[in-house]
Design a protein around this motif. Structure first.
Motif, mmCIF file in Angstrom:
data_model
loop_
_atom_site.group_PDB
_atom_site.id
_atom_site.type_symbol
_atom_site.label_atom_id
_atom_site.label_comp_id
_atom_site.label_asym_id
_atom_site.label_seq_id
_atom_site.Cartn_x
_atom_site.Cartn_y
_atom_site.Cartn_z
ATOM 1 N N PRO A 74 46.982 38.574 33.338
ATOM 2 C CA PRO A 74 48.076 38.147 34.215
ATOM 3 C C PRO A 74 48.224 36.621 34.256
ATOM 4 C CG PRO A 74 46.572 39.688 35.324
ATOM 5 C CD PRO A 74 45.915 39.274 34.063
ATOM 6 N N ASN A 75 49.409 36.152 34.609
ATOM 7 C CA ASN A 75 49.635 34.707 34.742
ATOM 8 C C ASN A 75 48.674 34.076 35.738
ATOM 9 O OD1 ASN A 75 51.711 34.710 32.902
ATOM 10 N ND2 ASN A 75 53.284 35.080 34.474
ATOM 11 N N LEU A 80 44.243 30.363 37.209
ATOM 12 C CA LEU A 80 42.943 30.138 37.861
ATOM 13 C C LEU A 80 41.858 29.829 36.829
ATOM 14 C CD1 LEU A 80 43.042 32.907 40.640
ATOM 15 C CD2 LEU A 80 43.464 30.447 40.904
ATOM 16 N N ALA A 81 41.866 30.570 35.733
ATOM 17 C CA ALA A 81 40.822 30.370 34.723
ATOM 18 C C ALA A 81 40.912 28.970 34.118
ATOM 19 C CB ALA A 81 40.945 31.430 33.625
ATOM 20 N N PRO A 94 42.977 44.038 34.746
ATOM 21 C CA PRO A 94 42.941 45.356 34.083
ATOM 22 C C PRO A 94 42.001 45.282 32.881
ATOM 23 C CG PRO A 94 45.204 44.680 34.517
ATOM 24 C CD PRO A 94 44.343 43.489 34.805
ATOM 25 N N LYS A 95 41.228 46.331 32.669
ATOM 26 C CA LYS A 95 40.208 46.283 31.600
ATOM 27 C C LYS A 95 40.781 46.683 30.243
ATOM 28 C CE LYS A 95 38.192 50.912 31.553
ATOM 29 N NZ LYS A 95 37.970 51.049 30.104
ATOM 30 N N VAL A 178 43.244 39.794 40.608
ATOM 31 C CA VAL A 178 44.599 39.470 40.153
ATOM 32 C C VAL A 178 45.174 40.636 39.343
ATOM 33 C CG1 VAL A 178 44.363 36.956 40.202
ATOM 34 C CG2 VAL A 178 43.634 38.210 38.160
ATOM 35 N N SER A 179 44.608 41.841 39.566
ATOM 36 C CA SER A 179 45.041 42.992 38.766
ATOM 37 C C SER A 179 46.337 43.601 39.280
ATOM 38 C CB SER A 179 43.946 44.061 38.734
ATOM 39 O OG SER A 179 43.765 44.624 40.018
ATOM 40 N N SER A 180 46.745 43.230 40.498
ATOM 41 C CA SER A 180 48.027 43.736 41.005
ATOM 42 C C SER A 180 48.915 42.548 41.369
ATOM 43 C CB SER A 180 47.800 44.635 42.217
ATOM 44 O OG SER A 180 47.311 43.857 43.283
#
Ligand code: TXA
Ligand code: MG
Length: 324
Positions: A74-75, A80-81, A94-95, A178-180
């Motif tokens: 995700p954006n 953040l990364a 999501p994996k 941040v998966s949703s």
């Protein structure tokens, strides 16, 4: 029994053979194993005595490696990364299809983190894969912030422990889901909520700690020393110590100032310092055979939110204090 000093080569050999190793990070020490080897990951659970359905964080060398574990990036993850890795931030995304159920607890998401510690990054670079690594403590106990803590906890059960010095942050990573569409903080930690919110340009709530336990760090009782833990505002430290002493207990105090009648377990006055020293002092309380440790509530800014969270979990259930 392990050697007194282990090298990165020892760690790479052990990891390659499917064994667990004690790994320094900037937050707390981890108990690391090859995240793509099911047997190796099972050894983490067995060593920690951790319930099998609790998901593990996969540690990777950089953002490119993280993306290989993610089904979708995700954006918000990228934002953040880019700003915070290597560092005390875990992203729930999501994996990817190949990520083992034993790592994710069967969930459709995976926790990823690039640790901000030179030795951990060296191990990751040479190992080449992802390392599943929970904190290197028995389930429910205080997390380790030195190599000696890890050796005390596991002894010969974990022969390879790399010594990277005392952990610089001292509390675990901040977990951001941040998966949703709506990012949530699942665990306050080494990056403050205000920093996350500033980067994402929105409010990021701390997730409800409901009955659906996704993170064991969200269980009410966790991070607990044997001694009872009581948390009070700085103004009432003296009164609380007196109150505990009336019951004939051996009392310690975790605070920047000594308190008459209690064993002083000193922490710095700033919240960063408190975070850095907290776990070592909770362990010290047990080493000194204290019955109860009275802790100064931290100011709720910066890392204070993480410190307050860990203290609340260490204090629950209130085992010794009667309500006054
Ligand atoms: O700072 C840290 O995060 C340390 C160091 C070693 O990196 N690790 C750590 O791991 O604290 P552990 O296992 O003690 O805590 C990891 C937390 C757990 O509460 C776990 O449930 C949560 O991350 N977690 C992992 N994957 C998750 C997922 N897919 N969804 C929700 N929570 C997840
Ligand atoms: Mg832990």
């Amino acid at each position: 029994m392990g050697k007194l000093v282990n090298t990165v080569e020892d760690a790479i050999a052990a990891l390659g053979a499917g064994h667990v190793v004690g790994l320094p990070t900037e937050t707390v020490y981890g108990l690391a194993a090859d995240a793509s080897n099911e047997l190796a990951v099972r050894r983490i659970f067995a060593t920690k005595r951790r319930p099998n359905n609790h998901p593990l964080i996969v540690h990777v060398a950089d953002i490119a490696a993280a993306k290989q574990w993610a089904g979708h990036w995700p954006n918000a993850a990228q934002t953040l990364a880019q700003a915070l890795w290597p560092g005390p931030l875990t992203l729930i995304v999501p994996k990817a299809g190949q990520v083992l159920d034993v790592v994710t607890g069967g969930q459709a998401t995976v926790g990823l983190r690039v640790p901000g510690h030179a030795i951990a990054l060296d191990v990751l670079a040479r190992f080449g894969g992802g390392l599943a690594a929970p904190s290197a403590n028995r389930f429910g106990r205080v997390s380790p912030t030195t190599a000696a803590h890890v050796r005390d906890e596991f002894g010969a059960e974990v022969p390879v422990v790399l010594d990277g010095g005392p952990a610089a942050i001292g509390v675990e990573s901040t977990i951001v889901d941040v998966s949703s569409e709506t990012p949530q903080i699942l665990r306050p930690g080494g990056i403050s909520r205000s920093r996350i919110e500033a980067l994402l340009g929105r409010a990021v709530p701390v997730g409800a700690q409901g009955s659906h336990v996704r993170a064991p760090g969200q269980l009410d009782s966790h991070y607990a020393p044997r001694a009872g833990v009581v948390v009070v505002p700085v103004e009432t430290l003296t009164r609380e110590v007196e109150h505990q002493r009336v019951s004939g207990l051996r009392v310690g105090v975790i605070s920047p100032q000594p308190i008459e009648g209690a064993t002083w377990l000193r922490v710095p006055a700033d919240t960063e310092g408190y975070a850095r020293e907290l776990y070592a002092q909770l362990r010290e309380a047990d080493a000194r055979g204290l019955d109860v440790v009275v802790c100064m509530a931290p100011p709720i800014n910066g890392l204070g939110e993480a410190v307050a969270d860990r203290l609340a979990k260490a204090a629950h259930p209130t085992r010794i204090r009667e309500q006054t």
